[in-house]
Design a protein around this motif. Structure first.
Motif, PDB file in Angstrom:
ATOM      1  N   ALA A 223     -90.091  10.906 -85.049  1.00 27.87           N
ATOM      2  CA  ALA A 223     -88.775  11.506 -84.638  1.00 27.87           C
ATOM      3  C   ALA A 223     -87.805  11.885 -85.842  1.00 27.87           C
ATOM      4  O   ALA A 223     -86.768  12.487 -85.832  1.00 27.87           O
ATOM      5  N   SER A 224     -88.180  11.455 -86.951  1.00 25.05           N
ATOM      6  CA  SER A 224     -87.178  11.782 -88.379  1.00 25.05           C
ATOM      7  C   SER A 224     -87.854  13.308 -88.817  1.00 25.05           C
ATOM      8  O   SER A 224     -88.880  13.838 -88.423  1.00 25.05           O
ATOM      9  N   ILE A 225     -86.721  13.740 -89.435  1.00 25.14           N
ATOM     10  CA  ILE A 225     -87.269  15.111 -89.824  1.00 25.14           C
ATOM     11  C   ILE A 225     -87.238  15.274 -91.581  1.00 25.14           C
ATOM     12  O   ILE A 225     -86.556  14.907 -92.190  1.00 25.14           O
ATOM     13  N   GLY A 226     -88.533  15.680 -91.803  1.00 29.62           N
ATOM     14  CA  GLY A 226     -88.860  15.705 -93.456  1.00 29.62           C
ATOM     15  C   GLY A 226     -90.192  15.944 -93.736  1.00 29.62           C
ATOM     16  O   GLY A 226     -91.018  15.886 -92.693  1.00 29.62           O
ATOM     17  N   ASP A 227     -90.391  16.509 -95.063  1.00 35.28           N
ATOM     18  CA  ASP A 227     -91.762  16.427 -95.283  1.00 35.28           C
ATOM     19  C   ASP A 227     -92.442  14.985 -95.859  1.00 35.28           C
ATOM     20  O   ASP A 227     -93.551  14.820 -95.697  1.00 35.28           O
ATOM     21  N   THR A 228     -91.723  14.223 -96.306  1.00 32.43           N
ATOM     22  CA  THR A 228     -91.936  12.848 -96.454  1.00 32.43           C
ATOM     23  C   THR A 228     -91.213  11.773 -95.623  1.00 32.43           C
ATOM     24  O   THR A 228     -89.836  11.887 -95.679  1.00 32.43           O
ATOM     25  N   LYS A 229     -91.938  11.036 -94.965  1.00 33.23           N
ATOM     26  CA  LYS A 229     -91.323  10.120 -93.809  1.00 33.23           C
ATOM     27  C   LYS A 229     -91.821   8.765 -94.050  1.00 33.23           C
ATOM     28  O   LYS A 229     -93.158   8.688 -94.256  1.00 33.23           O
ATOM     29  N   TYR A 230     -90.911   7.700 -94.035  1.00 36.03           N
ATOM     30  CA  TYR A 230     -91.269   6.302 -93.798  1.00 36.03           C
ATOM     31  C   TYR A 230     -90.636   5.537 -92.864  1.00 36.03           C
ATOM     32  O   TYR A 230     -89.376   5.914 -92.791  1.00 36.03           O
TER      33      TYR A 230
ATOM     34  N   ASP B 219     -78.303   7.660 -86.504  1.00 33.25           N
ATOM     35  CA  ASP B 219     -79.289   8.495 -87.149  1.00 33.25           C
ATOM     36  C   ASP B 219     -78.228   9.207 -88.486  1.00 33.25           C
ATOM     37  O   ASP B 219     -77.066   9.381 -88.258  1.00 33.25           O
ATOM     38  N   THR B 220     -78.964   9.496 -89.570  1.00 27.02           N
ATOM     39  CA  THR B 220     -78.506  10.294 -90.803  1.00 27.02           C
ATOM     40  C   THR B 220     -79.268  11.476 -90.676  1.00 27.02           C
ATOM     41  O   THR B 220     -80.455  11.620 -90.536  1.00 27.02           O
ATOM     42  N   TRP B 221     -78.519  12.509 -91.145  1.00 32.40           N
ATOM     43  CA  TRP B 221     -79.155  13.953 -91.283  1.00 32.40           C
ATOM     44  C   TRP B 221     -78.073  14.896 -92.031  1.00 32.40           C
ATOM     45  O   TRP B 221     -76.711  14.328 -92.128  1.00 32.40           O
ATOM     46  N   ILE B 222     -78.645  15.795 -92.604  1.00 29.34           N
ATOM     47  CA  ILE B 222     -77.998  16.996 -93.376  1.00 29.34           C
ATOM     48  C   ILE B 222     -78.542  18.300 -92.991  1.00 29.34           C
ATOM     49  O   ILE B 222     -79.549  18.532 -92.921  1.00 29.34           O
ATOM     50  N   GLY B 223     -77.785  19.321 -93.239  1.00 28.86           N
ATOM     51  CA  GLY B 223     -78.111  20.605 -93.101  1.00 28.86           C
ATOM     52  C   GLY B 223     -77.682  21.379 -91.823  1.00 28.86           C
ATOM     53  O   GLY B 223     -77.736  22.486 -91.440  1.00 28.86           O
ATOM     54  N   ASN B 224     -76.963  20.419 -90.852  1.00 33.08           N
ATOM     55  CA  ASN B 224     -76.487  20.931 -89.622  1.00 33.08           C
ATOM     56  C   ASN B 224     -75.390  20.119 -88.808  1.00 33.08           C
ATOM     57  O   ASN B 224     -75.643  18.808 -89.356  1.00 33.08           O
ATOM     58  N   ALA B 225     -74.616  20.666 -88.040  1.00 33.47           N
ATOM     59  CA  ALA B 225     -73.806  19.731 -87.348  1.00 33.47           C
ATOM     60  C   ALA B 225     -74.559  18.756 -86.357  1.00 33.47           C
ATOM     61  O   ALA B 225     -74.011  17.842 -85.942  1.00 33.47           O
ATOM     62  N   THR B 226     -75.716  19.122 -85.856  1.00 35.75           N
ATOM     63  CA  THR B 226     -76.531  18.438 -84.850  1.00 35.75           C
ATOM     64  C   THR B 226     -77.922  17.842 -85.625  1.00 35.75           C
ATOM     65  O   THR B 226     -78.647  18.613 -86.460  1.00 35.75           O
ATOM     66  N   TYR B 227     -78.466  16.706 -85.153  1.00 40.87           N
ATOM     67  CA  TYR B 227     -79.457  16.127 -85.590  1.00 40.87           C
ATOM     68  C   TYR B 227     -80.743  17.073 -85.395  1.00 40.87           C
ATOM     69  O   TYR B 227     -81.639  17.389 -86.360  1.00 40.87           O
ATOM     70  N   ALA B 228     -80.873  17.738 -84.119  1.00 38.66           N
ATOM     71  CA  ALA B 228     -82.029  18.670 -83.765  1.00 38.66           C
ATOM     72  C   ALA B 228     -82.277  19.738 -84.723  1.00 38.66           C
ATOM     73  O   ALA B 228     -83.687  20.127 -85.104  1.00 38.66           O
ATOM     74  N   SER B 229     -81.268  20.375 -85.305  1.00 38.03           N
ATOM     75  CA  SER B 229     -81.287  21.386 -86.121  1.00 38.03           C
ATOM     76  C   SER B 229     -81.181  21.230 -87.794  1.00 38.03           C
ATOM     77  O   SER B 229     -81.021  22.063 -88.648  1.00 38.03           O
ATOM     78  N   ALA B 230     -81.224  19.814 -87.955  1.00 40.62           N
ATOM     79  CA  ALA B 230     -81.045  19.574 -89.418  1.00 40.62           C
ATOM     80  C   ALA B 230     -82.046  19.797 -90.254  1.00 40.62           C
ATOM     81  O   ALA B 230     -83.198  20.194 -89.861  1.00 40.62           O
ATOM     82  N   ASP B 231     -81.822  19.900 -91.618  1.00 43.20           N
ATOM     83  CA  ASP B 231     -82.902  20.102 -92.525  1.00 43.20           C
ATOM     84  C   ASP B 231     -83.709  18.982 -92.918  1.00 43.20           C
ATOM     85  O   ASP B 231     -84.978  19.038 -93.036  1.00 43.20           O
ATOM     86  N   VAL B 232     -83.063  17.967 -92.958  1.00 41.56           N
ATOM     87  CA  VAL B 232     -83.713  16.481 -93.059  1.00 41.56           C
ATOM     88  C   VAL B 232     -83.035  15.383 -92.237  1.00 41.56           C
ATOM     89  O   VAL B 232     -81.641  15.453 -92.072  1.00 41.56           O
ATOM     90  N   GLY B 233     -83.666  14.480 -91.525  1.00 41.96           N
ATOM     91  CA  GLY B 233     -82.941  13.641 -90.599  1.00 41.96           C
ATOM     92  C   GLY B 233     -84.003  12.194 -90.538  1.00 41.96           C
ATOM     93  O   GLY B 233     -84.968  12.362 -90.399  1.00 41.96           O
TER      94      GLY B 233
END
Length: 377
Positions: free
Chosen positions: A188-195, A154-168
């Motif tokens: 299971a992805s994190i975001g306002d726009t997801k594909y 997985d890829t994410w940003i905003g935190n060291a862990t996926y569960a608390s990320a801003d975007v993932g």
């Protein structure tokens, strides 16, 4: 009771609210307002359309101390993070927390060995206007692509862990025996726009199944093609809202699906073995995307390798499949045996993910044109 103000140039005639008086177009320049050393103004363009339709367009400008017109333009800045694993991004000194977007692509899954299906591709997720302070250190993780028969990360940003990320964005899974890989899921992805990432192609025949295409900002990734027979491999799925990879119905490898807006196309499937002691084709690597900055973007699925000729004997070889394209494309699967005497091939790796960051700032640019207060046409 205070009477509501009317637009500049408006009239009391309900059939001519912008006071055009039968003219096709009127351009009015409002008196500029002083802001420091600059004068900020606005030009109104009123246009007469079909009967009963009038339109007003506004163009803002600034005047410098020499009276020259300076256009207000919006400038885009882009950063693409591609170093895999856990890292930190130092927020750019020009970053605009009020006008930005941040997107992630998950890593692609690997394809399977003879008889192999294709790997699933990475999903895409995005959020807008993240409040990152200039100079701050933001934790992120870019997911690796899966090796042959291994899922991506997985890829994410905003935190060291996926569960608390801003975007993932979720990674694609690997193909396994008789089962194609699945593209990264939106749920299971994190975001306002997801594909979702594209699924890999399976192996209903002799040719291998191809990798799925990665999702991007313009749409989901497409499914990889299959190789139902006689022996050609399937074509990789297109990325970023692109098209499904073709399936081969001959000994020739199938074409990959087209990529969406600047997304990577799917790789071509490999040709099948056509002689008793031949070697099948590997296919081609999925195309690299250029959507984000002209050189990076969502990638296409890797092409599958071809399978064997009916009647092949020892000494014939099924080739290894081709890898998924940068970024996030799924790896292709290897073609199947027809007699059991052939040397088997290996599936291919999926491509790593990436993080896309774009922000917008306004700037003043000199535009050498005459300054006109009122023009009537």
């Amino acid at each position: 009771m205070r009477r509501p103000s009317r637009p500049t140039g408006a009239s009391d005639d309900p059939h001519d609210p912008l006071n055009l008086r039968g003219r096709k177009r009127v351009i009015r320049t409002l008196a500029p307002i002083a802001i420091g050393a600059l004068l900020l103004g606005c030009t109104l363009t009123d246009t007469q359309g079909p009967v009963g339709e009038q339109r007003r367009d506004r163009e803002f400008y600034a005047l410098d101390d020499l009276g020259r017109i300076l256009d207000i333009i919006e400038i885009s800045s882009v950063a693409v993070l591609t170093t895999t694993g856990a890292n930190n991004w130092t927020v750019d000194s020009t970053f605009n927390l009020l006008n930005n977007r941040v997107g992630c692509i998950g890593g692609g899954g690997g394809g399977y060995r003879t008889p192999g299906g294709g790997g699933g591709a990475g999903a895409y997720a995005e959020k807008r206007n993240l409040a990152y302070a200039r100079g701050a250190s933001v934790a992120y993780n870019v997911g690796t692509g899966g090796a042959a028969e291994a899922s991506g990360a997985d890829t994410w940003i905003g935190n060291a862990t996926y569960a608390s990320a801003d975007v993932g964005a979720k990674a694609g899974t690997a193909a396994s025996a008789g089962v194609a890989g699945v593209g990264g899921a939106t749920a299971a992805s994190i975001g306002d726009t997801k594909y979702a990432g594209g699924n890999g192609g399976d192996t209903p025949g002799i040719g291998g199944g191809a990798g799925g295409g990665a999702a991007g900002p313009n749409g989901a990734g497409a499914k990889g093609g299959t190789g139902p027979g006689p022996s050609g491999g399937g074509g990789g799925g297109g990325s970023n809202g692109g098209s499904v990879g073709s399936s081969s119905s001959s000994s020739s490898g199938a074409a990959g699906g087209a990529g969406g807006t600047s997304g990577g196309a799917g790789g071509t499937g490999g040709d099948g073995i056509t002689t008793p002691t031949g070697t099948s084709g590997t296919g081609t690597v999925g195309g690299a995307g250029t959507t984000f900055d002209g050189s990076k973007g969502p990638g296409g699925g890797g092409g599958a390798s071809g399978g064997s000729y009916v009647g092949a004997i020892a000494g014939s070889t099924i080739a290894n499949a081709s890898a998924g394209g940068l970024y996030g494309g799924g790896g292709g699967g290897a073609g199947a045996q027809s007699t059991g005497a052939e040397t088997t091939g290996l599936g291919a790796a999926g491509a790593q993910g990436c993080i896309f960051i774009e922000w917008f700032n306004r700037s003043l640019v000199f535009n050498p044109r005459p300054f006109q207060h009122i023009i009537v046409r």
